[in-house]
Design an enzyme around this catalytic site. Sequence first.
Site, PDB file in Angstrom:
ATOM      1  N   HIS A 278      -4.740   1.285   6.172  1.00  0.00           N
ATOM      2  CA  HIS A 278      -4.859   0.508   7.404  1.00  0.00           C
ATOM      3  C   HIS A 278      -6.145   0.758   8.212  1.00  0.00           C
ATOM      4  O   HIS A 278      -6.828  -0.170   8.612  1.00  0.00           O
ATOM      5  CB  HIS A 278      -3.694   0.826   8.336  1.00  0.00           C
ATOM      6  CG  HIS A 278      -2.345   0.638   7.708  1.00  0.00           C
ATOM      7  ND1 HIS A 278      -2.072  -0.381   6.829  1.00  0.00           N
ATOM      8  CD2 HIS A 278      -1.182   1.326   7.845  1.00  0.00           C
ATOM      9  CE1 HIS A 278      -0.800  -0.315   6.464  1.00  0.00           C
ATOM     10  NE2 HIS A 278      -0.242   0.718   7.055  1.00  0.00           N
TER      11      HIS A 278
ATOM     12  N   ASP B 194      -1.195   7.246   3.628  1.00  0.00           N
ATOM     13  CA  ASP B 194      -0.268   6.300   4.250  1.00  0.00           C
ATOM     14  C   ASP B 194      -0.989   5.405   5.257  1.00  0.00           C
ATOM     15  O   ASP B 194      -0.669   4.226   5.384  1.00  0.00           O
ATOM     16  CB  ASP B 194       0.842   7.105   4.952  1.00  0.00           C
ATOM     17  CG  ASP B 194       1.957   6.222   5.511  1.00  0.00           C
ATOM     18  OD1 ASP B 194       2.291   5.222   4.857  1.00  0.00           O
ATOM     19  OD2 ASP B 194       2.490   6.544   6.596  1.00  0.00           O
TER      20      ASP B 194
ATOM     21  N   LYS C 215      -2.116  -8.139  11.806  1.00  0.00           N
ATOM     22  CA  LYS C 215      -1.910  -8.011  13.256  1.00  0.00           C
ATOM     23  C   LYS C 215      -2.857  -8.975  13.958  1.00  0.00           C
ATOM     24  O   LYS C 215      -4.027  -9.088  13.594  1.00  0.00           O
ATOM     25  CB  LYS C 215      -2.169  -6.573  13.705  1.00  0.00           C
ATOM     26  CG  LYS C 215      -1.082  -5.601  13.241  1.00  0.00           C
ATOM     27  CD  LYS C 215      -1.374  -4.201  13.762  1.00  0.00           C
ATOM     28  CE  LYS C 215      -0.431  -3.159  13.180  1.00  0.00           C
ATOM     29  NZ  LYS C 215       0.893  -3.127  13.763  1.00  0.00           N
TER      30      LYS C 215
ATOM     31  N   GLU D 112       1.363   8.197  16.491  1.00  0.00           N
ATOM     32  CA  GLU D 112       2.739   7.688  16.500  1.00  0.00           C
ATOM     33  C   GLU D 112       3.682   8.788  16.973  1.00  0.00           C
ATOM     34  O   GLU D 112       3.530   9.948  16.581  1.00  0.00           O
ATOM     35  CB  GLU D 112       3.163   7.252  15.094  1.00  0.00           C
ATOM     36  CG  GLU D 112       2.357   6.097  14.547  1.00  0.00           C
ATOM     37  CD  GLU D 112       2.851   5.680  13.158  1.00  0.00           C
ATOM     38  OE1 GLU D 112       3.443   4.613  13.041  1.00  0.00           O
ATOM     39  OE2 GLU D 112       2.645   6.441  12.198  1.00  0.00           O
TER      40      GLU D 112
ATOM     41  N   LYS E 136       0.848  -1.184   0.000  1.00  0.00           N
ATOM     42  CA  LYS E 136       0.000   0.000   0.000  1.00  0.00           C
ATOM     43  C   LYS E 136       0.887   1.239   0.000  1.00  0.00           C
ATOM     44  O   LYS E 136       2.055   1.115   0.369  1.00  0.00           O
ATOM     45  CB  LYS E 136      -0.952  -0.011   1.189  1.00  0.00           C
ATOM     46  CG  LYS E 136      -0.252  -0.175   2.548  1.00  0.00           C
ATOM     47  CD  LYS E 136      -0.114   1.083   3.310  1.00  0.00           C
ATOM     48  CE  LYS E 136       1.272   1.617   3.332  1.00  0.00           C
ATOM     49  NZ  LYS E 136       1.591   2.605   4.277  1.00  0.00           N
TER      50      LYS E 136
ATOM     51  N   HIS F  46      -0.638  -4.461   6.101  1.00  0.00           N
ATOM     52  CA  HIS F  46      -0.122  -5.266   7.203  1.00  0.00           C
ATOM     53  C   HIS F  46      -0.966  -5.172   8.480  1.00  0.00           C
ATOM     54  O   HIS F  46      -0.862  -6.015   9.350  1.00  0.00           O
ATOM     55  CB  HIS F  46       1.360  -4.966   7.471  1.00  0.00           C
ATOM     56  CG  HIS F  46       1.615  -3.723   8.262  1.00  0.00           C
ATOM     57  ND1 HIS F  46       1.659  -2.481   7.700  1.00  0.00           N
ATOM     58  CD2 HIS F  46       1.844  -3.537   9.581  1.00  0.00           C
ATOM     59  CE1 HIS F  46       1.899  -1.584   8.639  1.00  0.00           C
ATOM     60  NE2 HIS F  46       2.021  -2.196   9.792  1.00  0.00           N
TER      61      HIS F  46
ATOM     62  N   LYS G 223       1.986  11.668  12.901  1.00  0.00           N
ATOM     63  CA  LYS G 223       3.393  11.480  13.271  1.00  0.00           C
ATOM     64  C   LYS G 223       3.792  12.528  14.311  1.00  0.00           C
ATOM     65  O   LYS G 223       3.224  13.611  14.375  1.00  0.00           O
ATOM     66  CB  LYS G 223       4.285  11.671  12.038  1.00  0.00           C
ATOM     67  CG  LYS G 223       3.990  10.717  10.890  1.00  0.00           C
ATOM     68  CD  LYS G 223       4.487   9.324  11.173  1.00  0.00           C
ATOM     69  CE  LYS G 223       4.316   8.415   9.979  1.00  0.00           C
ATOM     70  NZ  LYS G 223       4.206   7.000  10.320  1.00  0.00           N
TER      71      LYS G 223
END
Length: 470
Positions: free
Chosen positions: A236, A231, A178, A212, A144, A174, A322
């Site tokens: 996700h 992103d 998880k 994050e 992605k 991903h 971020k």
Amino acid sequence: MNPDPHVIVLFGASGDLARRKLLPGLLRLFQAGLLPIDFRIVGTSLDELDDERFRRLARDAVAEFSRSHVYERSWEAFARRLSFVPGSGGPRALAERVRSARAELPPGARVLHYLSVPPRAAQSVVAELGEAGLAEGARIVMEKPFGTDLASARELNAAVHEVFEEPQVFRIDHFLGKEAAQNILALRFANGLFEPIWNRLHIDHVLIEVPETLSIGMRGSFYEATGAFRDMVVTHLMQVLAFVAMEPPTSLEPRAITEEKNKVFRSMKPLDPREVVRGQYAGYRDEPGVAPDSETETFVALKAEVDNWRWSGVPFYLRTGKRLAESGRIISIAYHEPPQGMFPRGSGVGAYGPDHMTFDLDEASRLSLSFYGKRPGPGMRLEKASMQFSLDETAYGRDVLEAYERLIHDALMGDHTLFTTADGIERLWEVSAPLLELPPPLQIYQPGSWGPETQHQLIAPHRWRLPFER
Ligand code: BG6
């Protein structure tokens, strides 16, 4: 279970993702006995490396990022199977190397191409694989974000389908690998307790939060062209949202799960830019690879809606960014308040927000239920109590696979269950179109803060779950 013999071709083999996740993940699968008994890994990228330098890069990456110990013996055996072809040699040099790697394996060895390259490079790599005859019978894993908007995703899907049949294609996200994401399915569909109250009649709102502390590191040029929404959100967070919102699938077969997820995406209302907060951390424009007048967001918070029978009127609030105050990855399901305010003001009822169930999307499965109970002693004073459920590495040791490990193994086995589809992704770009066309202005936030203040107005009177109060 061991997959068939394989040549794994790693595009972007010296890049950030390969160093952080893919090379350490492959080593871990090797140590756990989950790679094919016979395999070769051929790395390629724009860097001018040779086999020895690539092995050294891999060794350093594994030393820095691996979760498992690097045992000399297993490292030596693993490293012997690594080789490298610089991209400058073109598809022919790569084809030659893949051919010779295959010749070292038993007849019928498969080829898995792993494209750890930016979206803009993916299309040309796919075309080159076709020209070099490297697509036939092979599988391809694509990272992605898949495209950057609806038009580019359609174009990329069409280009992929010129070279590969859909069953050969594994679009990776991903977060679906998880443990905790899959645990949502287990919890919802393996128990009789939760599903009856998993709907608008009982659920008030859903929060999906992935703050994050990380900055963009050395990924400036990738991030600058991508931003937090592409992103993290359209990929996700929305994939995870689908696990929360989907109807029970008819089985756990890939087709059945994909069908239900795609129905969720089809039910989603197009995003309303007025219900989106975009932020950028102060100092982002000075990062290497970033334009001095960059308009790329490093924070996004938004309201999404799944407009169907089960979820009508239940907002899903998503946020990520971020350089925030803390890192966390949670999904929180907040229940309606009881219909009658029987407990007096000041008793503590409601003081800590609604009762809720929270999934921690960390590598291991962790789930908590928070609800009000009576504080021991005179009178009726309430406290928020929390019940924790966790399946963690201490109990399950080697069985716990990190998301990438799990998904690489699934791709080697040809199992599509936890991968995304062309249809689903295109629909998500369609849902995102109003935001991409008319992004709200950026708000600058201080690194180490929780991001722009307006994110709180966005969800008022509700509150974000993080940082945990209790
Ligand atoms: C990646 C994003 O896909 O996911 C990164 O490109 C992000 O920007 C990462 O940091 C988060 O993944 P995880 O597994 O660490 O939560």
